[in-house]
Design an enzyme around this catalytic site. Structure first.
Site, PDB file in Angstrom:
ATOM      1  N   LYS A   1       0.838  -1.219   0.000  1.00 50.45           N
ATOM      2  CA  LYS A   1       0.000   0.000   0.000  1.00 50.45           C
ATOM      3  C   LYS A   1       0.865   1.259   0.000  1.00 50.45           C
ATOM      4  CE  LYS A   1      -2.291  -0.811   3.816  1.00 50.45           C
ATOM      5  NZ  LYS A   1      -1.647  -2.071   4.225  1.00 50.45           N
TER       6      LYS A   1
ATOM      7  N   ARG B   1      -8.971   1.408   9.834  1.00 49.86           N
ATOM      8  CA  ARG B   1      -8.463   0.061  10.075  1.00 49.86           C
ATOM      9  C   ARG B   1      -9.440  -0.763  10.897  1.00 49.86           C
ATOM     10  NH1 ARG B   1      -2.652   0.906   9.275  1.00 49.86           N
ATOM     11  NH2 ARG B   1      -1.512  -1.030   9.489  1.00 49.86           N
TER      12      ARG B   1
ATOM     13  N   ARG C   1      11.433  -6.325   4.314  1.00 50.99           N
ATOM     14  CA  ARG C   1      11.211  -4.898   4.023  1.00 50.99           C
ATOM     15  C   ARG C   1      12.190  -4.018   4.797  1.00 50.99           C
ATOM     16  NH1 ARG C   1       5.294  -2.344   4.588  1.00 50.99           N
ATOM     17  NH2 ARG C   1       5.469  -2.843   6.804  1.00 50.99           N
TER      18      ARG C   1
ATOM     19  N   ARG D   1      11.788  -1.971  10.362  1.00 52.31           N
ATOM     20  CA  ARG D   1      10.809  -1.521  11.356  1.00 52.31           C
ATOM     21  C   ARG D   1      10.707  -2.571  12.465  1.00 52.31           C
ATOM     22  NH1 ARG D   1       5.499   0.187   7.897  1.00 52.31           N
ATOM     23  NH2 ARG D   1       4.565  -0.812   9.707  1.00 52.31           N
TER      24      ARG D   1
ATOM     25  N   ARG E   1       0.204  -8.757  13.850  1.00 52.62           N
ATOM     26  CA  ARG E   1      -0.345  -7.774  12.904  1.00 52.62           C
ATOM     27  C   ARG E   1      -1.323  -8.456  11.936  1.00 52.62           C
ATOM     28  NH1 ARG E   1       4.499  -5.065  10.189  1.00 52.62           N
ATOM     29  NH2 ARG E   1       3.026  -3.554   9.360  1.00 52.62           N
TER      30      ARG E   1
HETATM   31  P1  AMP Z   1       1.390   0.869   8.848  1.00 51.66           P
HETATM   32  O1  AMP Z   1       2.571   1.718   8.572  1.00 51.66           O
HETATM   33  O2  AMP Z   1       0.154   1.331   8.129  1.00 51.66           O
HETATM   34  O3  AMP Z   1       1.650  -0.614   8.639  1.00 51.66           O
HETATM   35  O4  AMP Z   1       1.062   1.043  10.410  1.00 51.66           O
HETATM   36  C1  AMP Z   1       2.001   0.653  11.395  1.00 51.66           C
HETATM   37  C2  AMP Z   1       1.331   0.600  12.760  1.00 51.66           C
HETATM   38  O5  AMP Z   1       0.830   1.904  13.096  1.00 51.66           O
HETATM   39  C3  AMP Z   1       0.128  -0.326  12.874  1.00 51.66           C
HETATM   40  O6  AMP Z   1       0.498  -1.684  13.113  1.00 51.66           O
HETATM   41  C4  AMP Z   1      -0.588   0.308  14.064  1.00 51.66           C
HETATM   42  O7  AMP Z   1       0.054  -0.019  15.287  1.00 51.66           O
HETATM   43  C5  AMP Z   1      -0.384   1.801  13.813  1.00 51.66           C
HETATM   44  N1  AMP Z   1      -1.477   2.330  12.971  1.00 51.66           N
HETATM   45  C6  AMP Z   1      -1.377   2.809  11.696  1.00 51.66           C
HETATM   46  N2  AMP Z   1      -2.572   3.207  11.230  1.00 51.66           N
HETATM   47  C7  AMP Z   1      -3.462   2.973  12.224  1.00 51.66           C
HETATM   48  C8  AMP Z   1      -4.854   3.143  12.364  1.00 51.66           C
HETATM   49  N3  AMP Z   1      -5.615   3.601  11.354  1.00 51.66           N
HETATM   50  N4  AMP Z   1      -5.425   2.807  13.544  1.00 51.66           N
HETATM   51  C9  AMP Z   1      -4.691   2.342  14.558  1.00 51.66           C
HETATM   52  N5  AMP Z   1      -3.378   2.110  14.504  1.00 51.66           N
HETATM   53  C10 AMP Z   1      -2.751   2.426  13.348  1.00 51.66           C
END
Ligand code: AMP
Length: 213
Positions: free
Chosen positions: A13, A88, A127, A160, A171
């Site tokens: 994404k 989410r 990644r 990360r 996750r």
């Molecule tokens: P991402 O970079 O989108 O994979 O997000 C990394 C982490 O950030 C996720 O595993 C959550 O812990 C937090 N996070 C990102 N977006 C959200 C969201 N919309 N709601 C809650 N936690 C989020």
């Protein structure tokens, strides 16, 4: 264009968001990037978010929703936006629907990236992210020209914490339990477009743009 990207972690994404945001000349709003930016700056929001992110859990809706609502008031969202990683769960989807209704800015589409779990695990564990510009690469599938350094800006690449194997499983479980229900939510509203997230970055980008025509 007002667009949401949805799909499991590792579906690409973030990478596709960069292409789509540039194609439609709209801002790329990634809640994960906003949290990571705050973690880097050691802000109170960053400290709070980190405690959830490190475990692969969602940051509480009370925090995330207000952060997105505020971001959508910025003038660069006037001609549209691309939300990457938000909503989410159903509560966030309902909150967003209310905000967009209030702003009279309905969504144009929700683009779902679909990918098998085995492929997701391979992608996440390899990644790497640039400390400088947040560009994404992969130790096997999208190797940087110089190992450990970002092709775009020369910054240091890192893994990360939440891409480490022990966190990936949680996750994926959080995605299945909390995020997957929003796919049906948007299917019912007729906004959902689904594409396969398998293949090269440029092929997928072309597929995405085609699906949005
Ligand atoms: P991402 O970079 O989108 O994979 O997000 C990394 C982490 O950030 C996720 O595993 C959550 O812990 C937090 N996070 C990102 N977006 C959200 C969201 N919309 N709601 C809650 N936690 C989020």
């Amino acid at each position: 264009m007002r667009l949401i990207l949805v799909g499991p972690p590792g579906a690409g994404k973030g990478t596709q968001a960069v292409h789509l945001a540039s194609n439609f000349a709209i801002p790329h709003i990634s809640t994960g990037d906003i949290f990571r930016f705050n973690i880097k700056g050691q802000t109170p929001l960053g400290l709070l978010a980190k405690s959830y992110m490190d475990k692969g859990d969602l940051v509480p809706d009370s925090v995330t929703n207000d952060m997105v609502k505020d971001r959508l008031t910025h003038p660069d969202t006037k001609n549209g936006f691309l939300l990457d990683g938000y909503p989410r769960n159903i509560e966030q989807a309902d909150f967003l629907a209310a905000v967009l209704k209030e702003n009279a800015t309905p969504l144009d589409a929700v683009l779902e990236f679909s990918l098998e779990n085995a492929e997701i695990i391979k992608r996440l564990s390899g990644r790497r992210v640039c400390r400088g510009c947040a560009a994404i690469s992969h130790v096997e599938f999208d190797k940087p020209k110089v190992a450990g350094l970002c092709d775009a800006c020369g910054g240091e690449l890192y893994q990360r914490d939440d891409d480490k194997e022990e966190v990936i499983a949680n996750r994926l479980a959080v995605y299945a339990q909390q995020t997957e229900p929003i796919i049906n939510y948007y299917k019912k509203s007729g906004l959902l477009k689904t594409i396969s997230a398998v293949g090269g970055v440029l092929d997928i980008a072309a597929r995405a743009i085609d699906a949005l025509k």
